[in-house]
Motif scaffolding. Structure first.
Motif, PDB file in Angstrom:
ATOM      1  N   VAL A 155     103.301 103.136  -9.662  1.00 16.21           N
ATOM      2  CA  VAL A 155     102.904 104.349 -10.381  1.00 16.21           C
ATOM      3  C   VAL A 155     101.722 105.003  -9.679  1.00 16.21           C
ATOM      4  CG1 VAL A 155     103.725 103.535 -12.626  1.00 16.21           C
ATOM      5  CG2 VAL A 155     101.378 103.023 -11.902  1.00 16.21           C
ATOM      6  N   MET A 196      97.277 107.719 -16.677  1.00 15.79           N
ATOM      7  CA  MET A 196      98.082 108.537 -15.772  1.00 15.79           C
ATOM      8  C   MET A 196      97.928 110.006 -16.161  1.00 15.79           C
ATOM      9  SD  MET A 196     101.574 106.218 -15.501  1.00 15.79           S
ATOM     10  CE  MET A 196     102.313 107.278 -14.252  1.00 15.79           C
ATOM     11  N   GLY A 219     102.819 110.990 -15.751  1.00 18.60           N
ATOM     12  CA  GLY A 219     103.277 110.871 -14.373  1.00 18.60           C
ATOM     13  C   GLY A 219     104.165 112.001 -13.909  1.00 18.60           C
TER      14      GLY A 219
END
Length: 644
Positions: free
Chosen positions: A135, A157, A223
């Protein structure tokens, strides 16, 4: 200041006054009856009508369905917006402005994520966060900051949040106010298990909500950095009219699929199967007070035969020929009609490119390649010099001049020349047979028999058995224009010692699914096909490794030649993670174009033409490469009104 009476009139009054006593007494005269004239009747203008001829009948008018081009042309008159794309730019229609990071309507926030939650991983895939998932932590945009999640360390994120503000004067065609809740209702229909069409955007949306009657808010999943975040608004659907039906039922019921209610300039009056659809003016259209639309009725006629459509245009029974009518083979005639003032002709290089695919990695290589193994075609295109040599030996300029009347151009890359991120330093490889032959020689293809009319032979070509002739199977459809193109290219390739075995297939056969289909099953040497986009976002992803059709993805993908290059994949990924306005946005996409023009995962032949025609006195019809052909239908006018 008061006025002085004229002298003659003054004398007349004085004389008349002095002689009154000498005049006979007047005789009483009956008073004549005063007749009041009747008011003149108000002249009612004759209703104005416009006839638009389509090359196909709409498959449905359900806005959330899988629509054909004809349906999109009709819906352009029923629903206006929410956003128009014109000239590679975005224009607000039913929202007050395009959201951006600069104007504060969009932002990127850092959000905590938990194990098991849905996130978009470093490769752009939607996954559940677990140990071992790669990630990008908050603030990470490059590959060098990607981490492998350990399953325990707290992680944040990036998440995108976008606000859309609707115009306050929007009304459905039945008079019901249109609100933000109608857009949320459309999103609900698009996300349900029975949704007609599932999209990548739907899957990557965490929340879509109405914060007040005019305001919408979109939240992406952690993300997901979307370069076109400012378009993530769902076109409203009428909750008051459709909510009693399920998402599964709506595509098949008339009030949604045949006469959907909209907020645009027109509304459906009737649909006669196989013949026409009639629309009438919407009295509640938000631009009605400004005099739009200009016509009282629209009639969409269905005429598949372009010869008949042209005859109807000349006869005055078609005012516009929509691009859904295949006029590719009539470009010369349309030019003559325009010169003779019989019609207006519109030619625009569109968003679709005609490609020559080179079978770089056939499906038979997926379990390994051996030149001696039965079933494995020789690795003819593995060397980029061979691909470049073929490109220099293709007379693409001759194709444009002779098959397309010089009305389009040869692309130098996968991005149209008018696009803001197009690299102007790139040039399409010209038709230079001498250069092509030199590159083929470098790759190891030689004229061993000294006869230029016969195919070259592999002498020291990497991964190709010596003695293999450069004789290729070329597949395309039976369309007249493609036959002309194949003939021109076949002759030009022969000048370089490249032999072709041209085979024409039906469109269904060429585009049939893999693994049996030639195109998606990756079972070809050369194949001519078309591929384009509806969005103006640069499609570098077409040629990434993830887009190769294989058994593992059910033979679905756009990288039909199975080109593999980690550097290209990384450059495309970096481009897709940048946002318009970022310093690296243009640079990243230009890097992919440089790699594309060098590696040639496929050879772009020409931009497919978008062609339309109209009666000579029609105005404000503006055919644009990036827009729905009828995007400004409310402004269309004709005759004397066009002289103002």
């Amino acid at each position: 200041m008061k006025k002085t009476l004229p002298l003659v009139l003054l004398l007349f009054i004085v004389i008349s006054a002095c002689g009154i006593s000498q005049l006979a007494a007047p005789t009483e005269t009956p008073t004549a009856e005063v007749v009041t004239p009747l008011p003149s009747p108000t002249v009612t203008p004759e209703p104005r009508s416009l006839s638009i001829c389509l090359g196909q009948e709409p498959n449905s008018l359900y806005p959330l369905g899988d629509l054909n081009a004809a349906a999109r042309s009709v819906l352009a008159a029923i629903n206006d917006g929410p956003i128009d794309t014109i000239g590679y730019d975005y224009q607000p229609v039913i929202i007050t402005r395009i959201p951006s990071l600069e104007n504060g309507d969009a932002e990127i926030v850092s959000t905590p994520v938990q194990v098991g939650g849905e996130v978009v991983d470093a490769d752009g895939n939607l996954v559940f966060l677990n140990t071992g998932v790669r990630v990008r932590p908050s603030g990470c945009r490059a590959d060098d900051c990607v981490i492998t999640y350990d399953g325990t360390t707290p992680l944040e994120m990036d998440q995108m949040v976008v606000k859309f503000t609707l115009r306050p004067d929007l009304t459905w065609a039945d008079g019901t106010p249109l609100t933000a809740d109608d857009s949320v209702f459309a999103f609900t229909l698009a996300t349900g298990p029975d949704a007609a069409v599932k999209s990548v955007l739907v899957e990557r949306t965490q929340t879509y909500e109405a914060t007040d009657p005019q305001t919408l808010q979109w939240w992406g999943k952690p993300g997901f950095i979307d370069p076109t975040y400012f378009t993530n608004i769902w076109a409203p659907a009428p909750r008051h009219a459709w909510s009693q039906f399920s998402a599964q039922e709506l595509p098949d019921i008339d009030i949604a699929s045949r006469s959907p209610i909209g907020w645009g300039p027109y509304m459906v009056d009737e649909w006669v199967d196989g013949d026409h659809i009639t629309l009438v003016k919407n009295p509640y259209y938000f631009l009605a007070a400004d005099g739009y639309p200009k016509f009282d009725t629209l009639t969409y006629r269905f005429i598949e035969d372009p010869n008949m459509a042209l005859s109807e245009l000349v006869a005055g029974r078609c005012d516009i020929l929509d691009p859904t009518i295949r006029l590719d083979n009539f470009a010369g005639l349309l030019q003559e009609m325009q010169s003779g003032e019989q019609a207006q002709a519109f030619f625009v290089p569109g968003m679709t490119i005609e490609w020559l695919g080179l079978g770089i990695t056939p499906a038979s290589y997926d379990d390994g390649y051996s030149p001696a193994r039965e079933g494995d075609r020789q690795d003819i295109f593995g060397d980029a010099h061979t691909r470049q040599g073929i490109a220099y030996c293709l007379d693409r300029e001759g194709v444009v001049k002779n098959a397309l009347y010089g009305l389009t151009t040869v692309p130098s890359t996968y991005i149209p020349a008018g696009h803001p991120v197009y690299d102007p330093n790139l040039n399409a490889l010209a038709y230079i047979p001498e250069t092509g032959i030199s590159l083929l020689e470098q790759a190891g293809w030689r004229d061993v028999d000294g006869d230029p009319s016969t195919p070259r032979t592999a002498v020291n070509v990497e991964n190709v058995t010596a003695g293999t002739p450069l004789q290729l199977n070329y597949y395309t459809t039976t369309a007249t224009q493609r036959r002309q193109v194949a003939d021109i290219l076949s002759k030009s390739l022969a000048q370089c010692g490249i032999g072709l075995n041209v085979q024409y297939l039906s469109q269904n056969d060429l585009y049939s699914p893999g693994p049996q289909g030639l195109l998606f099953g990756r079972r070809f040497d050369l194949v001519q096909y078309a591929m384009g986009v509806d969005s103006i976002e640069p499609p570098c992803g077409w040629f990434t490794t993830n887009e190769i059709p294989t058994a593992s993805n059910s033979w679905v993908g756009t990288n039909l030649t199975a080109y593999k290059n980690e550097e290209f994949d990384a450059a495309c990924r970096a481009a897709q993670l940048t946002l318009p306005g970022d310093a690296s946005y243009v640079e990243s996409y230009r890097q992919t174009q440089v790699l594309f023009s060098t590696e040639l995962p496929a050879i772009p032949l020409y931009y497919r033409l978008r062609i339309a025609a109209a009666r000579p006195d029609l105005c404000h019809f503006d055919l644009d490469a990036t827009a729905n052909p009828l995007w400004n239908i409310e402004a269309f006018d004709m005759g004397e009104a066009c002289k103002d």
